[in-house]
Design an enzyme around this catalytic site. Structure first.
Site, PDB file in Angstrom:
ATOM      1  N   ARG A   1       5.870  23.899   1.116  1.00 40.80           N
ATOM      2  CA  ARG A   1       7.308  23.825   1.426  1.00 40.80           C
ATOM      3  C   ARG A   1       8.066  22.530   0.599  1.00 40.80           C
ATOM      4  O   ARG A   1       6.969  21.935   0.349  1.00 40.80           O
ATOM      5  CB  ARG A   1       7.809  24.132   2.754  1.00 40.80           C
ATOM      6  CG  ARG A   1       6.844  22.547   3.735  1.00 40.80           C
ATOM      7  CD  ARG A   1       6.532  22.756   5.150  1.00 40.80           C
ATOM      8  NE  ARG A   1       5.937  24.360   5.492  1.00 40.80           N
ATOM      9  CZ  ARG A   1       4.635  24.484   5.283  1.00 40.80           C
ATOM     10  NH1 ARG A   1       3.634  23.092   5.174  1.00 40.80           N
ATOM     11  NH2 ARG A   1       4.417  26.101   6.680  1.00 40.80           N
TER      12      ARG A   1
ATOM     13  N   ALA B   1      -0.308   4.453   3.442  1.00 41.73           N
ATOM     14  CA  ALA B   1      -1.578   4.917   3.030  1.00 41.73           C
ATOM     15  C   ALA B   1      -0.251   5.351   1.435  1.00 41.73           C
ATOM     16  O   ALA B   1      -1.079   5.169   0.577  1.00 41.73           O
ATOM     17  CB  ALA B   1      -0.817   5.974   3.159  1.00 41.73           C
ATOM     18  N   LYS B   2       0.993   5.346   1.810  1.00 40.59           N
ATOM     19  CA  LYS B   2       2.189   5.281   0.267  1.00 40.59           C
ATOM     20  C   LYS B   2       2.077   3.765  -0.492  1.00 40.59           C
ATOM     21  O   LYS B   2       2.252   4.476  -1.580  1.00 40.59           O
ATOM     22  CB  LYS B   2       3.547   5.622   0.930  1.00 40.59           C
ATOM     23  CG  LYS B   2       3.459   6.752   1.038  1.00 40.59           C
ATOM     24  CD  LYS B   2       3.140   8.201   0.851  1.00 40.59           C
ATOM     25  CE  LYS B   2       3.577   9.404   0.917  1.00 40.59           C
ATOM     26  NZ  LYS B   2       2.897  10.571   0.307  1.00 40.59           N
TER      27      LYS B   2
ATOM     28  N   TYR C   1       1.374   4.940   6.956  1.00 41.19           N
ATOM     29  CA  TYR C   1       2.566   6.033   6.571  1.00 41.19           C
ATOM     30  C   TYR C   1       2.442   5.078   4.912  1.00 41.19           C
ATOM     31  O   TYR C   1       2.494   5.213   4.534  1.00 41.19           O
ATOM     32  CB  TYR C   1       3.164   7.132   6.799  1.00 41.19           C
ATOM     33  CG  TYR C   1       3.850   7.666   5.328  1.00 41.19           C
ATOM     34  CD1 TYR C   1       3.458   8.874   5.252  1.00 41.19           C
ATOM     35  CD2 TYR C   1       5.214   7.190   4.955  1.00 41.19           C
ATOM     36  CE1 TYR C   1       4.396   9.699   4.659  1.00 41.19           C
ATOM     37  CE2 TYR C   1       6.020   7.672   4.360  1.00 41.19           C
ATOM     38  CZ  TYR C   1       5.342   9.183   4.034  1.00 41.19           C
ATOM     39  OH  TYR C   1       6.132  10.343   3.234  1.00 41.19           O
TER      40      TYR C   1
END
Length: 252
Positions: free
Chosen positions: A15, A156-157, A153
């Site tokens: 998706r 991580a990014k 997040y």
């Protein structure tokens, strides 16, 4: 494409951004493996690709699990062909302020984004080296620059950017490029879920975001897909180790 059909793997392809990238690469002429945790969730993307005349395969895999990744990549190589394009898009959010964030919230995000991208890239790179051609596109985010409630997040990014630059250095001699795309506000189920979680109407959130974006609108999954298409192309062979902010305006 004039060359023999190449095979691409798109993780998190069921998706949103992943589905848009998978469809675009298929339209570009790649055979596309649509990888997601739930194989049945990939069927809609695969059906759309095949209905448009493309070639695709739904593959269920947990990108954070070494054995699952090995099985998935071997299946892709056997059923579609040796993969030489990899889009590391799979990701999750577990947002919270630092003092409320659990170790599980931290570990889950790190596991999918960083461990998952490492395992997928390690499994696929041998096919790229053998072919003397490879394109790795990692999904980062503007959150890599820091974002309230996203310590996991954001970390991580940001890590995806360092990972990308190192891949570019190590694999360049084999004809393999590695680049990262850092999306800004993209209209997806994930951003809609974020709005719901914080109790904000999604239309209001999009309107407020668009007001702060120089091009005057929020992004669509296709905006990311078009950038991935270029970075995966033959013509992008001298572009490597770069982070492209696809955010409707400049980012530092």
């Amino acid at each position: 494409m004039t060359q023999e059909r190449r095979t691409a793997i798109v993780t998190g392809g069921a998706r949103g951004i992943g589905a848009a990238v998978a469809k675009k690469l298929a339209a570009d002429g790649y055979a596309v493996a649509v990888v997601d945790l739930d194989e049945s969730a990939c069927v809609a993307t695969v059906d759309a690709i095949e209905a448009a005349g493309g070639s695709a395969l739904a593959v269920g895999a947990n990108v954070a699990d070494e054995a699952s990744v090995a099985d998935a990549v071997e299946r892709v190589a056997t059923e579609l062909g040796a993969p030489t394009v990899l889009i590391n898009n799979a990701g999750i959010t577990r947002d919270n302020l630092l003092f409320k964030m659990s170790v599980e919230d931290w570990d889950s995000v790190m596991s999918v984004h960083l461990r998952g991208s490492f395992l997928m890239t390690r499994a696929v790179q041998k096919y790229m080296v053998d072919a003397k051609f490879g394109r790795i596109v990692n999904l980062s985010s503007v959150s890599a620059l820091g974002n309230r409630g996203q310590a996991n997040y954001s970390a991580a990014k940001a890590g995806m950017q360092g990972f990308t630059k190192t891949l570019a250095i190590e694999l360049g001699r084999y004809g393999v490029t590695a680049n990262a795309i850092a999306p800004g506000f993209i209209e997806t189920e994930m951003t809609a879920a974020t709005a719901a979680r914080v109790g904000v109407d999604f239309e209001d959130m999009k309107k407020a975001a668009a007001a702060e974006i120089p091009v005057g609108r929020v992004g669509q999954p296709e905006d990311i897909a078009n950038t991935a298409s270029f970075l995966a192309s033959e013509g992008a062979g001298f572009v490597s180790g770069q982070v492209v902010y696809v955010a409707g305006g400049p980012r530092d």
